[in-house]
Design an enzyme around this catalytic site. Structure first.
Site, PDB file in Angstrom:
ATOM      1  N   ALA A 126      71.164 115.919 131.013  1.00  0.00           N
ATOM      2  CA  ALA A 126      70.202 115.056 130.313  1.00  0.00           C
ATOM      3  C   ALA A 126      70.765 113.661 130.159  1.00  0.00           C
ATOM      4  CB  ALA A 126      69.901 115.631 128.925  1.00  0.00           C
ATOM      5  N   THR A 176      71.378 111.242 127.412  1.00  0.00           N
ATOM      6  CA  THR A 176      71.451 111.441 125.952  1.00  0.00           C
ATOM      7  C   THR A 176      71.876 110.194 125.177  1.00  0.00           C
ATOM      8  OG1 THR A 176      73.710 112.260 126.188  1.00  0.00           O
ATOM      9  CG2 THR A 176      71.966 113.918 126.153  1.00  0.00           C
ATOM     10  N   THR A 195      65.383 118.699 122.131  1.00  0.00           N
ATOM     11  CA  THR A 195      65.989 118.025 120.977  1.00  0.00           C
ATOM     12  C   THR A 195      65.054 117.893 119.778  1.00  0.00           C
ATOM     13  OG1 THR A 195      66.839 115.832 120.289  1.00  0.00           O
ATOM     14  CG2 THR A 195      65.307 115.846 122.106  1.00  0.00           C
ATOM     15  N   ASP A 196      65.646 117.738 118.606  1.00  0.00           N
ATOM     16  CA  ASP A 196      64.878 117.461 117.383  1.00  0.00           C
ATOM     17  C   ASP A 196      64.186 116.089 117.457  1.00  0.00           C
ATOM     18  OD1 ASP A 196      67.607 116.505 117.338  1.00  0.00           O
ATOM     19  OD2 ASP A 196      67.308 115.851 115.284  1.00  0.00           O
ATOM     20  N   TYR A 238      64.335 107.953 123.985  1.00  0.00           N
ATOM     21  CA  TYR A 238      65.035 109.221 124.259  1.00  0.00           C
ATOM     22  C   TYR A 238      64.147 110.418 123.921  1.00  0.00           C
ATOM     23  CZ  TYR A 238      68.093 113.216 123.385  1.00  0.00           C
ATOM     24  OH  TYR A 238      68.627 114.474 123.365  1.00  0.00           O
ATOM     25  N   LYS A 260      62.451 113.151 126.538  1.00  0.00           N
ATOM     26  CA  LYS A 260      62.727 114.600 126.429  1.00  0.00           C
ATOM     27  C   LYS A 260      61.433 115.374 126.231  1.00  0.00           C
ATOM     28  CE  LYS A 260      66.204 116.558 126.302  1.00  0.00           C
ATOM     29  NZ  LYS A 260      66.923 117.238 127.419  1.00  0.00           N
TER      30      LYS A 260
END
Length: 283
Positions: free
Chosen positions: A59, A61, A100-101, A124, A128
């Protein structure tokens, strides 16, 4: 099972490869062995390996950098994920995408469930989320695993940063108005091992259990290591960053409960274990 791991040299990827190797035939590919943004390469590698499952840890990140590097973030997190979804579908492989959160806006006051509406605010998180949407539309056998505040023995992370900063300073200011759940990569890898052996497809929230702020997390790190440093709380506004951070990124593990999986252990217990292993590895 034959398992293909992308991002195999990353913080999570290294632990996934190490754990899965004990039970399965694992092919771990880093960015030099597999450029996920190249569809032909993805198709060729997946055809070569013929994996039963692909664990997609690769990913983009760099949360702050993504704000000024939007094309690259989407190229890796959306296009790269699409390429793997297409390759997985063609070979009949299961696909496990690590998310991801940050797909949530952090405005909630109760923990986010897997099927709550997403509303990412930064590049980001949006990239995602685009990856999730592509997995959902292109793959018929997928797991999407959202995690948060990840740290492990490999690579850089919050725990290592705090310990490094404490060597030169006796006072640290840490944000106290962002709350979430830290996640030790080894515990996440254990959950993935149990998950991908099943056909219980869908979206999962997986983090160590319990909730803390970054300030609480920092205090716990120093309490557990006996490092004498004063930690002072501060607000997000005192530390402006290019990318917005979710204020509240606590995730409810509804899918873990309803599918009969064992939840991850409490975050403080995981932190203790990590710190002991970190000390052993640096001796």
């Amino acid at each position: 099972m034959k398992v293909l791991v992308t991002g195999a040299n990353g913080q999570l990827g290294q632990d996934v490869v190490a754990l899965f190797q004990k039970q399965h035939q694992v092919t771990g590919l880093g960015r030099h062995e597999l450029d996920i943004t190249n569809l032909e390469q993805c198709l060729r590698q997946v055809e070569l390996v013929q994996p039963d499952v692909i664990i997609h840890c690769a990913a983009y990140t760099a949360v702050d950098q993504a704000e000024s590097d939007e094309d690259q973030a989407y190229l890796v997190n959306a296009v790269g994920t699409r390429n793997l979804a297409v390759a997985a579908e063609k070979s009949g492989s299961k696909l496990c995408y690590i998310s991801t959160d940050y797909v949530f806006d952090g405005q909630a006051t109760v923990p986010y469930k897997e099927y709550d509406n997403t509303n990412p605010t930064g590049v980001y998180g949006k990239s995602k989320r685009a990856g999730e949407a592509l997995v959902q539309s292109l793959s018929s056998r997928y797991f999407i695993v959202r995690t948060s505040w990840v740290y492990g023995l490999h690579g850089n992370n919050f725990v290592k940063t705090m310990l490094k900063l404490a060597k030169d300073r006796d006072r640290l200011k840490v944000v106290s108005d962002q709350v979430g759940s830290p996640t030790f990569t080894e515990d996440l890898a254990e959950f993935l091992l149990a998950l991908v052996a099943t056909e219980k497809y869908g979206i999962y929230h997986a983090s160590n259990t319990g909730v803390c702020s970054w300030f609480d997390f920092a205090k716990a790190i120093f309490e557990e290591t006996g490092v004498n440093v004063t930690v002072e709380p501060c607000t997000t506004e005192e530390f402006p960053r290019p990318a917005p951070r979710p204020k509240f990124s606590v995730m409810d593990h509804l899918s873990i409960r309803t599918n009969g999986f064992e939840d991850l252990r409490p975050w403080r217990e995981a932190l203790k274990d990590f710190l002991a292993k970190l000390e052993r590895s640096s001796i």
